[in-house]
Design an enzyme around this catalytic site. Structure first.
Site: not given
Length: 433
Positions: A135, A196, A219, A242, A264, A267, A332-333, A366, A420, A425
């Site tokens: 995506y 969709q 999003n 971020s 950052q 963003h 994250e960073h 990045d 068991e 088995h």
């Protein structure tokens, strides 16, 4: 413009842990109305296929597609986008792609096996996913770097078919995004987006094949859809805002540190930028740099909202304590802007990506350093890792018993199975003894 006063925390404070947790807190609770809307879209695409996909695409993207065939861009369009790029952009895109690919080549998992004394062979077979979906946000939010970071590891892994979806609001395409798809080796591109598109990739339609895994940013509708189709398909992760955490010993140019925090914070308002230092005077210098540089920034109001709403300066006693705080945050960073970054890095256990030394700006990661920029957020670096080739590979266990091995293992399996109360088995193993 009103000066920014950064929130100050001190690790020596009695209530430091409580203050830190309050600043890190991120409300990722689901919007139930969005959740319901996305569920309805997924169900509709699953039921009506291309027809539903066309309706949603035309409604949400302001397009006028008549048939599903119109939703697919042919490879000539990708080639044309690449051929007509300005040379500076083409060189930058190709160089970044080459670096990402070279790094990814080192990540490939290999099959292996070993033979036991009795001749039994055990091992692991590594295979690539058959199909993956990528995506990519469309319209004004154009991220060619995201195409490279998600597509190249998939192709290095050997994914059979990589399908990209990218919305084209009012028919607008982005040449850099399409050129990046060409450079990265994307197989098919469909001009669809939103929940969709995720539903189409997860369940397939008459025109769009179902994939095994969906990766890439989007999003809130896209993120919610990915969460809801997980299980039907794999997903990369559910990403939060971020983040950047910088540890500095006070010897780096404060303007550099301020701009790294901006990188950052720009963003969105929920992004988080935190600076840790053992030098209180340096924290003051960086705050002065922030207020000096902020008026120059195109996204100044977003940066301001991010820094005042979620940013922080943390004073610690020493760099070892800074590492302890960083491990609790699990960012994250993480920038280690210190004299001896290797020594400090040895104390870091939780981080998505670690940027070593004064000259390594997070922004390089990045775009073109090579390692992936798809990273765990919201402290999930405690248990998860950057996107990589391994995310597009599967591992199958191999077991090949010799006659002697079947005798030995059969007796052990029989005892455990009967313990068991699973007698079928047990007898299955015993038949070979």
């Amino acid at each position: 413009m009103t000066a920014i006063k950064m929130l100050r925390l001190d690790s020596a404070a009695v209530d430091f842990d409580k203050q830190l947790q309050a600043r890190l807190a991120w409300d990722a609770s689901d919007d139930l109305e969005i959740h319901k809307r996305v569920l309805d879209i997924i169900a509709d695409v699953k039921k009506r296929g291309d027809k539903a996909l066309l309706e949603y695409t035309n409604r949400f993207d302001g397009t006028a597609f008549k048939t599903a065939a119109e939703l697919e861009l042919d490879r000539a369009a990708l080639q044309q986008a690449w051929d007509t790029l300005p040379s500076t952009q083409a060189i930058a895109l190709q160089t970044a792609a080459d670096r990402v690919r070279a790094y990814a080549e080192h990540q490939k998992l290999q099959s292996w096996q070993f033979t036991e004394i009795d001749g039994t062979v055990l091992g692991q077979k590594v295979t690539a996913l058959d199909k993956a979906g990528l995506y990519v946000p469309g319209g004004k939010a154009a991220y060619p770097s995201s195409v490279l970071m998600n597509a190249i590891p998939a192709k290095v892994a050997g994914v059979g078919e990589l399908i990209m979806v990218v919305p084209t609001p009012r028919g607008e395409t982005n040449a850099l995004v399409l050129a990046a798809a060409h450079v990265a080796g994307v197989d098919r591109v469909f001009t669809i987006g939103g929940a969709q598109a995720v539903a189409a990739l997860a369940y397939g339609t008459e025109s769009i094949p179902a994939v095994d895994k969906i990766v890439g940013p989007g999003n809130i509708y896209v993120a919610t859809a990915k969460k809801l189709v997980f299980g039907q398909v794999g997903i990369d992760m559910i990403a939060g805002p971020s983040e950047i955490l910088i540890i500095c010993d006070g010897q780096t140019n404060p303007d550099w540190i301020a701009m790294d925090m901006f990188s950052q914070a720009e963003h969105d308002e929920n992004a988080q930028a935190i600076l840790i230092s053992d030098d209180a005077a340096f924290l003051n210098q960086v705050e002065a740099s922030i207020n000096k540089l902020l008026p120059e920034m195109e996204r100044a109001e977003i940066i301001r909202a991010s820094l005042t709403g979620r940013g922080a300066f943390i004073k610690v006693a020493n760099l070892s304590e800074a590492a302890q705080v960083a491990n609790r945050i699990a960012p994250e960073h993480l920038e280690l802007s210190v004299a001896e970054p290797e020594a400090l890095c040895a104390q870091i256990h939780n981080a998505g990506a670690i940027f070593m030394g004064r000259f390594t700006a997070e922004a390089l990661g990045d775009y073109c350093a090579g390692p992936n920029h798809v990273l765990p957020t919201s402290s999930t670096a405690r248990y998860s890792s950057p996107l990589g080739v391994y995310d597009f590979q599967k591992r199958s266990s191999l077991i090949n018993c010799s006659a002697v091995g079947a005798q030995n293992l059969g007796k052990i399996a029989s005892v455990l199975a009967r313990g068991e109360s699973l007698t079928a088995h047990a007898r299955s193993a015993e038949f070979r003894i």
